[in-house]
Design a protein around this motif. Structure first.
Motif, PDB file in Angstrom:
ATOM      1  N   TRP A 219       0.806  -1.211   0.000  1.00 10.57           N
ATOM      2  CA  TRP A 219       0.000   0.000   0.000  1.00 10.57           C
ATOM      3  C   TRP A 219       0.848   1.273   0.000  1.00 10.57           C
ATOM      4  O   TRP A 219       0.412   2.324  -0.475  1.00 10.57           O
ATOM      5  CB  TRP A 219      -0.901  -0.055   1.240  1.00 10.57           C
ATOM      6  N   GLU A 220       2.058   1.179   0.517  1.00  8.30           N
ATOM      7  CA  GLU A 220       2.846   2.375   0.795  1.00  8.30           C
ATOM      8  C   GLU A 220       3.415   3.017  -0.468  1.00  8.30           C
ATOM      9  O   GLU A 220       3.718   2.344  -1.457  1.00  8.30           O
ATOM     10  CB  GLU A 220       3.997   2.029   1.747  1.00  8.30           C
ATOM     11  N   ALA A 221       3.584   4.344  -0.405  1.00  9.99           N
ATOM     12  CA  ALA A 221       4.213   5.073  -1.499  1.00  9.99           C
ATOM     13  C   ALA A 221       5.613   4.536  -1.740  1.00  9.99           C
ATOM     14  O   ALA A 221       6.365   4.288  -0.797  1.00  9.99           O
ATOM     15  CB  ALA A 221       4.269   6.563  -1.168  1.00  9.99           C
ATOM     16  N   SER A 244      -4.342   1.172  -4.428  1.00 10.55           N
ATOM     17  CA  SER A 244      -3.465   1.838  -3.459  1.00 10.55           C
ATOM     18  C   SER A 244      -3.495   3.332  -3.777  1.00 10.55           C
ATOM     19  O   SER A 244      -3.981   3.727  -4.841  1.00 10.55           O
ATOM     20  CB  SER A 244      -2.037   1.298  -3.556  1.00 10.55           C
ATOM     21  N   PRO A 245      -3.014   4.166  -2.873  1.00 15.43           N
ATOM     22  CA  PRO A 245      -3.145   5.609  -3.099  1.00 15.43           C
ATOM     23  C   PRO A 245      -2.544   6.100  -4.401  1.00 15.43           C
ATOM     24  O   PRO A 245      -3.086   7.003  -5.041  1.00 15.43           O
ATOM     25  CB  PRO A 245      -2.421   6.213  -1.882  1.00 15.43           C
ATOM     26  N   ASP A 246      -1.417   5.509  -4.830  1.00 19.26           N
ATOM     27  CA  ASP A 246      -0.784   5.982  -6.060  1.00 19.26           C
ATOM     28  C   ASP A 246      -1.086   5.095  -7.264  1.00 19.26           C
ATOM     29  O   ASP A 246      -0.556   5.316  -8.350  1.00 19.26           O
ATOM     30  CB  ASP A 246       0.730   6.109  -5.880  1.00 19.26           C
ATOM     31  N   THR A 247      -1.948   4.090  -7.094  1.00 22.29           N
ATOM     32  CA  THR A 247      -2.375   3.151  -8.144  1.00 22.29           C
ATOM     33  C   THR A 247      -1.204   2.490  -8.862  1.00 22.29           C
ATOM     34  O   THR A 247      -1.337   2.083 -10.016  1.00 22.29           O
ATOM     35  CB  THR A 247      -3.318   3.809  -9.173  1.00 22.29           C
ATOM     36  N   LYS A 248      -0.066   2.339  -8.185  1.00 25.13           N
ATOM     37  CA  LYS A 248       1.058   1.618  -8.784  1.00 25.13           C
ATOM     38  C   LYS A 248       0.855   0.129  -8.511  1.00 25.13           C
ATOM     39  O   LYS A 248       1.192  -0.365  -7.434  1.00 25.13           O
ATOM     40  CB  LYS A 248       2.395   2.093  -8.212  1.00 25.13           C
ATOM     41  N   ASP A 311      12.709   4.550 -11.836  1.00 20.98           N
ATOM     42  CA  ASP A 311      11.517   5.115 -12.476  1.00 20.98           C
ATOM     43  C   ASP A 311      11.269   4.469 -13.831  1.00 20.98           C
ATOM     44  O   ASP A 311      10.122   4.151 -14.177  1.00 20.98           O
ATOM     45  CB  ASP A 311      11.676   6.632 -12.651  1.00 20.98           C
ATOM     46  N   TYR A 332      -4.820   1.374 -16.341  1.00 18.81           N
ATOM     47  CA  TYR A 332      -5.102   0.912 -14.984  1.00 18.81           C
ATOM     48  C   TYR A 332      -6.558   0.485 -14.821  1.00 18.81           C
ATOM     49  O   TYR A 332      -7.480   1.146 -15.309  1.00 18.81           O
ATOM     50  CB  TYR A 332      -4.788   2.020 -13.979  1.00 18.81           C
TER      51      TYR A 332
END
Length: 351
Positions: A219-221, A244-248, A311, A332
């Motif tokens: 979940w973490e960034a 997750s918050p950043d949808t990665k 990246d 996504y």
């Protein structure tokens, strides 16, 4: 008093429920014909472009059988952080831990390491996704569980000692995301951020609770969340979704968990601990998002060996992933994330 939140290996049971490599290298591994996951992500075809040479995958997990014939020749020095409150590190990443006793659940890390980077084409066992990558064994779980602080220490150790990719096939119970958001459990969260700042790719399993959210630490960034698919290239019934918050998030082969050895993911286990159900002493078939994450970690190593930075590796993984049924790439959705990782398409993407 410091809160102790258990984090466990993300596997559906630890015994089953119920030189330059080329695309032909897997033919030298007796169990390669059972490794449908390699075909699903097109790994053998990708080996003509990259085999992961020069890359180090840190497996922060339950430790590794350091003498396993499919792993012993490619290990770099590791460490143990399950030290019972004593000074850490307190060992070399062996699955047996400081007490010298190998718990059944602690075979997990060996299985994960084998999926990512087992020696390939050696006439033994299985093929790894990144056949020429090295493995750094980090023991941060004992008897299948540990704490965020122990995991965080393992992540920092790996980042400081040359790991290019860190695999986290582990997760805390659904709802624990709230604790990390509130800063009450920051050990792993801060360590992931630290590793990412040092240019390390962090790959983490989504979890096996059929939850819509990636478990923490996925979940973490800074972490790439990985859900599981079955042999039919469909979302596995147990797998959490890729929210997750950043949808990665992406997906990769994790097995079915429905009782058929060959429908799950074959890999190495500590010597002599293979389950009777699958009938191999040094290898076993398991299912879970734990098995999906190292497939992605292996592809990340293939990309890193081409000179891509963190990246660029994440970008290639997500942009070239394929959504099942629809066949779209790099779009996504909450079920598959950006899709099932495609090693061949990723390594062929221009730098």
């Amino acid at each position: 008093m410091r809160m102790r939140t258990p984090v466990t290996a993300s596997v559906i049971g630890l015994a089953l429920l119920a030189s330059q490599a080329t695309a032909s290298a897997a033919g030298g591994d007796p169990l390669s014909d059972k490794q449908w996951g390699l075909d699903q992500i097109h790994a053998p075809e990708a080996w003509a472009h990259s085999t992961g040479a020069g890359e180090v995958i840190a497996v922060v997990d339950t430790g590794v059988d350091l003498g396993h014939p499919d792993l012993s020749g490619k290990l770099v020095p590791g460490a143990t952080f399950t030290c019972g409150g004593g000074p850490a590190p307190c060992g070399n990443g062996d699955w047996r831990g400081p007490d010298g006793v190998g718990q059944e659940t602690d075979g997990h890390g060996t299985h994960v390491a084998g999926i990512a980077a087992a020696t390939t084409g050696n006439g033994t066992g299985i093929a790894g996704v990144a056949p020429d990558a090295k493995v750094m064994p980090i023991k941060a779980l004992e008897a299948g569980s540990g704490t965020f602080d122990e995991i965080g220490a393992g992540i920092r150790y790996a980042a400081d000692r040359g790991a290019n990719v860190i695999n986290l096939s582990l997760g805390a119970a659904p709802g624990t995301q709230v604790l990390t958001l509130l800063g009450q459990q920051a050990g792993a969260k801060e360590a992931i951020a630290y590793a990412r700042e040092k240019g390390v790719v962090v790959v983490a399993s989504a979890g096996n609770e059929t939850s819509p959210l990636c478990d923490t630490p996925a979940w973490e960034a800074g972490a790439l969340c990985v859900g599981a698919t079955d042999a039919n290239r469909l979302h596995a019934v147990y797998s959490n979704l890729g929210i997750s918050p950043d949808t990665k998030a992406v997906s990769a082969p994790g097995g079915s968990s429905l009782g058929d050895c060959d429908a799950d993911v074959w890999s190495a286990v500590p010597r002599g601990t293979g389950s009777p159900e699958c009938g191999m002493p040094d290898y076993d078939a398991l299912a879970g998002t734990s098995m999906a994450a190292p497939q992605v970690a292996g592809v990340a190593a293939l990309l890193g060996a081409q000179g891509r930075d963190a990246d660029g590796i994440e970008q290639s993984l997500m942009e070239t992933a394929v959504t099942p049924i629809l066949g779209t790439r790099g779009l996504y959705d909450p079920i598959y994330g950006y899709g099932v990782v495609d090693a061949l398409a990723a390594v062929q993407q221009p730098l």
